[in-house]
Write a protein that holds these residues in place. Sequence first.
Motif, PDB file in Angstrom:
ATOM      1  N   ARG A 154      85.528  24.131  50.268  1.00  0.00           N
ATOM      2  CA  ARG A 154      84.280  23.440  49.908  1.00  0.00           C
ATOM      3  C   ARG A 154      84.538  22.047  49.340  1.00  0.00           C
ATOM      4  N   GLY A 155      85.825  21.720  49.141  1.00  0.00           N
ATOM      5  CA  GLY A 155      86.158  20.415  48.572  1.00  0.00           C
ATOM      6  C   GLY A 155      86.320  20.452  47.065  1.00  0.00           C
ATOM      7  N   TYR A 156      86.415  21.652  46.474  1.00  0.00           N
ATOM      8  CA  TYR A 156      86.544  21.791  45.026  1.00  0.00           C
ATOM      9  C   TYR A 156      87.951  22.286  44.666  1.00  0.00           C
ATOM     10  N   ASP A 157      88.121  22.751  43.440  1.00  0.00           N
ATOM     11  CA  ASP A 157      89.401  23.278  42.974  1.00  0.00           C
ATOM     12  C   ASP A 157      89.129  24.499  42.105  1.00  0.00           C
ATOM     13  N   ALA A 158      90.182  25.121  41.579  1.00  0.00           N
ATOM     14  CA  ALA A 158      90.048  26.287  40.708  1.00  0.00           C
ATOM     15  C   ALA A 158      91.019  26.132  39.547  1.00  0.00           C
ATOM     16  N   PRO A 159      90.672  25.317  38.527  1.00  0.00           N
ATOM     17  CA  PRO A 159      91.607  25.016  37.429  1.00  0.00           C
ATOM     18  C   PRO A 159      92.135  26.244  36.705  1.00  0.00           C
ATOM     19  N   LEU A 160      91.287  27.273  36.506  1.00  0.00           N
ATOM     20  CA  LEU A 160      91.731  28.477  35.805  1.00  0.00           C
ATOM     21  C   LEU A 160      92.824  29.198  36.596  1.00  0.00           C
ATOM     22  N   CYS A 161      92.632  29.290  37.917  1.00  0.00           N
ATOM     23  CA  CYS A 161      93.659  29.910  38.769  1.00  0.00           C
ATOM     24  C   CYS A 161      94.951  29.103  38.733  1.00  0.00           C
ATOM     25  N   ASN A 162      94.823  27.786  38.693  1.00  0.00           N
ATOM     26  CA  ASN A 162      96.011  26.928  38.638  1.00  0.00           C
ATOM     27  C   ASN A 162      96.843  27.237  37.397  1.00  0.00           C
ATOM     28  N   ILE A 163      96.146  27.421  36.261  1.00  0.00           N
ATOM     29  CA  ILE A 163      96.834  27.661  34.987  1.00  0.00           C
ATOM     30  C   ILE A 163      97.411  29.071  34.926  1.00  0.00           C
ATOM     31  N   LEU A 164      96.606  30.062  35.324  1.00  0.00           N
ATOM     32  CA  LEU A 164      97.005  31.452  35.127  1.00  0.00           C
ATOM     33  C   LEU A 164      97.888  32.008  36.242  1.00  0.00           C
ATOM     34  N   LEU A 165      97.669  31.564  37.493  1.00  0.00           N
ATOM     35  CA  LEU A 165      98.324  32.207  38.627  1.00  0.00           C
ATOM     36  C   LEU A 165      99.366  31.354  39.339  1.00  0.00           C
ATOM     37  N   PHE A 166      99.104  30.049  39.453  1.00  0.00           N
ATOM     38  CA  PHE A 166      99.948  29.237  40.331  1.00  0.00           C
ATOM     39  C   PHE A 166     100.907  28.318  39.585  1.00  0.00           C
ATOM     40  N   ARG A 167     100.912  28.401  38.253  1.00  0.00           N
ATOM     41  CA  ARG A 167     101.791  27.522  37.483  1.00  0.00           C
ATOM     42  C   ARG A 167     103.263  27.803  37.795  1.00  0.00           C
ATOM     43  N   LYS A 168     103.607  29.103  37.888  1.00  0.00           N
ATOM     44  CA  LYS A 168     105.011  29.461  38.172  1.00  0.00           C
ATOM     45  C   LYS A 168     105.411  29.054  39.587  1.00  0.00           C
ATOM     46  N   VAL A 169     104.494  29.244  40.527  1.00  0.00           N
ATOM     47  CA  VAL A 169     104.791  28.855  41.912  1.00  0.00           C
ATOM     48  C   VAL A 169     105.006  27.352  41.989  1.00  0.00           C
ATOM     49  N   LYS A 170     104.132  26.615  41.306  1.00  0.00           N
ATOM     50  CA  LYS A 170     104.221  25.151  41.297  1.00  0.00           C
ATOM     51  C   LYS A 170     105.573  24.683  40.749  1.00  0.00           C
ATOM     52  N   LYS A 171     106.118  25.441  39.796  1.00  0.00           N
ATOM     53  CA  LYS A 171     107.399  25.055  39.177  1.00  0.00           C
ATOM     54  C   LYS A 171     108.584  25.191  40.133  1.00  0.00           C
ATOM     55  N   LEU A 172     108.405  25.903  41.252  1.00  0.00           N
ATOM     56  CA  LEU A 172     109.480  26.002  42.240  1.00  0.00           C
ATOM     57  C   LEU A 172     109.878  24.621  42.747  1.00  0.00           C
ATOM     58  N   TYR A 181     101.341  46.515  41.877  1.00  0.00           N
ATOM     59  CA  TYR A 181     100.048  46.499  42.576  1.00  0.00           C
ATOM     60  C   TYR A 181      99.050  45.593  41.862  1.00  0.00           C
ATOM     61  N   LEU A 182      98.974  45.684  40.529  1.00  0.00           N
ATOM     62  CA  LEU A 182      98.000  44.902  39.769  1.00  0.00           C
ATOM     63  C   LEU A 182      98.284  43.405  39.902  1.00  0.00           C
ATOM     64  N   GLN A 183      99.565  43.017  39.746  1.00  0.00           N
ATOM     65  CA  GLN A 183      99.924  41.595  39.871  1.00  0.00           C
ATOM     66  C   GLN A 183      99.614  41.066  41.273  1.00  0.00           C
ATOM     67  N   LYS A 184      99.950  41.885  42.260  1.00  0.00           N
ATOM     68  CA  LYS A 184      99.731  41.489  43.650  1.00  0.00           C
ATOM     69  C   LYS A 184      98.239  41.289  43.921  1.00  0.00           C
ATOM     70  N   THR A 185      97.431  42.203  43.396  1.00  0.00           N
ATOM     71  CA  THR A 185      95.988  42.124  43.625  1.00  0.00           C
ATOM     72  C   THR A 185      95.381  40.927  42.907  1.00  0.00           C
ATOM     73  N   LEU A 186      95.848  40.670  41.688  1.00  0.00           N
ATOM     74  CA  LEU A 186      95.365  39.492  40.955  1.00  0.00           C
ATOM     75  C   LEU A 186      95.722  38.202  41.692  1.00  0.00           C
ATOM     76  N   PHE A 187      96.954  38.146  42.199  1.00  0.00           N
ATOM     77  CA  PHE A 187      97.379  36.956  42.939  1.00  0.00           C
ATOM     78  C   PHE A 187      96.502  36.767  44.177  1.00  0.00           C
ATOM     79  N   THR A 188      96.268  37.860  44.907  1.00  0.00           N
ATOM     80  CA  THR A 188      95.470  37.790  46.130  1.00  0.00           C
ATOM     81  C   THR A 188      94.037  37.382  45.824  1.00  0.00           C
ATOM     82  N   LEU A 189      93.484  37.953  44.757  1.00  0.00           N
ATOM     83  CA  LEU A 189      92.122  37.612  44.339  1.00  0.00           C
ATOM     84  C   LEU A 189      92.018  36.123  44.017  1.00  0.00           C
ATOM     85  N   GLY A 190      92.978  35.642  43.215  1.00  0.00           N
ATOM     86  CA  GLY A 190      92.976  34.228  42.849  1.00  0.00           C
ATOM     87  C   GLY A 190      93.191  33.326  44.047  1.00  0.00           C
TER      88      GLY A 190
END
Length: 712
Positions: free
Chosen positions: A415-433, A396-405
């Motif tokens: 808005r035309g921006y990015d979220a570098p912290l989310c990229n590092i903490l949450l989406f790095r593993k997904v990106k590696k797919l 539940y905690l991992q799922k909620t963190l992912f959804t929040l991010g």
Amino acid sequence: MGLRPDSSLQYLLLFPVYLIIWLWSVISFLPWYYITGAGQKRVQSSRIKAKSTTSRAEGPYRSVDHFESLAKEDFPGKDTLDKLFNHAVERFGPSYCLGTRDVLSEENEVQPSGKVFKKLILGDYKWLTYNEVDTVISEFGSGLAALGQKPKSSIAIFCETRAEWMITAQACFRRNFPLVTFYATLGEDAIAFGLNETGVTHLVTSTELLETKLKNVLPHIPKLKHVIYVDKKRMSTEGYPAGLSLHSLQSVRDLGALPENWERPIVKPQPSDLAVVMYTSGSTGRPKGVMIVHSNLIAGMTGQCERIPGLGPNDTYIAYLPLAHVLEMTAEISCVTYGCRIGYSSPQTLSDQSTKIKKGSKGDCSVLRPTLMAAVPEIMDRINKNVMSKVQEMSYLQKTLFTLGYKYKLEQIKRGYDAPLCNILLFRKVKKLLGGQVRMMLSGGAPLSPATQRFMNVCFCCPVGQGYGLTETCGAGTITEVADISTGRVGAPLICCEIRLRDWAEGGHTRDDKPNPRGEVLIGGPNVTQGYFRHENNDDDFFTDENGQRWFCTGDIGEFHSDGCLQIVDRKKDLVKLQAGEYVSLGKVESVLKNCTLIDNICVYANSDQNYIISFVVPNQKKLMALAKQRGITGAFEDICTHPEMEREVLKEITEVAVKIKLQRFEIPVKVHLSPEPWTPETGLVTDAFKLKRKELKNHYLHHIERMYGGK
């Protein structure tokens, strides 16, 4: 994403996470904003990208970056495909060009259902440099000439996507042998028809296709004299027609390397010479061969490459889509022209989770780590569902963190921006797919849903460009700019062509539509091809205007937005009028309903003498089986699909999604049939670009159509 904290206590537990993200955003925003040039990107996103060359709302619309005249070539004087490749060899000779993985071992894996899947363990990529590829091309081309292949006489290729396909193509371009291309998944009748229509005497293929598809039809292709297979296996000539010669690619190279053949003069092509006859997979009827000259392809690629910033020797492209599709062929030729590396793959070996990759070993993306990737929406939808399936299995905690991010980054992207912290903490593993290095993805072949486009933006941390083009326009029409943050649109016209709209009053789409003009999309420019091979109806689809410019009538309905970007809103053939007079856009409904979690694929069907629509659905096996278990329904997947309660459950979710997306009542399917068998190009129910073959699907499910409409 649909996930919410279940209580105020859980919200309080997550409050520190919210606070950290908020503080990080405040502290890092200004440095990030100026370092990355985010402000300039927002300006680029909202700028006018194309405008009408006249005062009329229907156009023609032309890119503002090349408004005075249409671009024809990137490299002045390099006006044929052989010149482009020679130029690339001069610039990038010792650099890697084409790469292929060795098969280290393969084994059969028996599934619980009794089916046997072949699993592979693959090695590293082995590379040919530009210089080495140049040598192979020279020898192979010389060998083909020694076997009697004549300039301006067609030669066919019927082969999977692999390095030998591109080597064959470049050898043919160099010696002015027009290349006839066929999808590797075409049926036997379609192959025989195309080979006989073009009258080829030489054919390049693989041993697998030769044994499984060609052997039965070869006796019915009397003009064919030589078959060259690209594999290193030895072939038996037993069972083949007496007048047919079989050769390995290596033996043809050896023949070409002999001094008496090597020194033969080469007849080089002219820009107006035929380069390719590309047989479309055909969503309706028999395949048609599109005649493409050298200047058409060069113009189309000039337009496409202008929308890919920084294309060059630092890029690695992963090649897995069918090379007989114009999107993949032009992408690969462009990459070679600009000095990129091309690593070959297949949909079955693309990622670590792909069907042919043995568990625990590496898929092609993990080994190659590409920077550029093309995909059709079907592939992206699969990636989306696979990732979200993994998310649902998290705590539940991992799922909620992912959804929040996810939600936070989604808002930033809008808005035309990015979220570098989310990229590092949450989406790095997904990106590696996909290897972790993809800097741009291009989607083409069919409409990409906004939800899937946003998902890829968020999780893979790269822009996803949407392109629009057809075989008849060399795949060139529009591509969204990297800075464009909108979804659902296909971008502005490329610098090689212009686009105008033609009123389609019958379907209710005209230049006077509000808020934007609509109509049938017509594409004009040097990328528009010469018509269909030996086809008497060319005048219905192609025409030349008073200025000598060729145009193609696409049959798609488009809408031009105020910034000059095009949105495809309908297709003439996909529009069906119901008994009460309402028009239903089948493609639009299917695109929306693919967001249902229970659905892997869907075809919507409408009979014009009925007042409702029906649907055929390939359900997601994992989700449907889990739902059946919850409902106390047991049995094999095939039994679950035929259970009336499961049909009702799928229809219930379809209705919920349709209402949420605000489809009209008459656009929502009233009945559904669940198909346990997936639709693949091999089944003949979809094209190689995974477009639905409506005629074949109708015939395949005719009994169920009659049942759902009350006939049986």
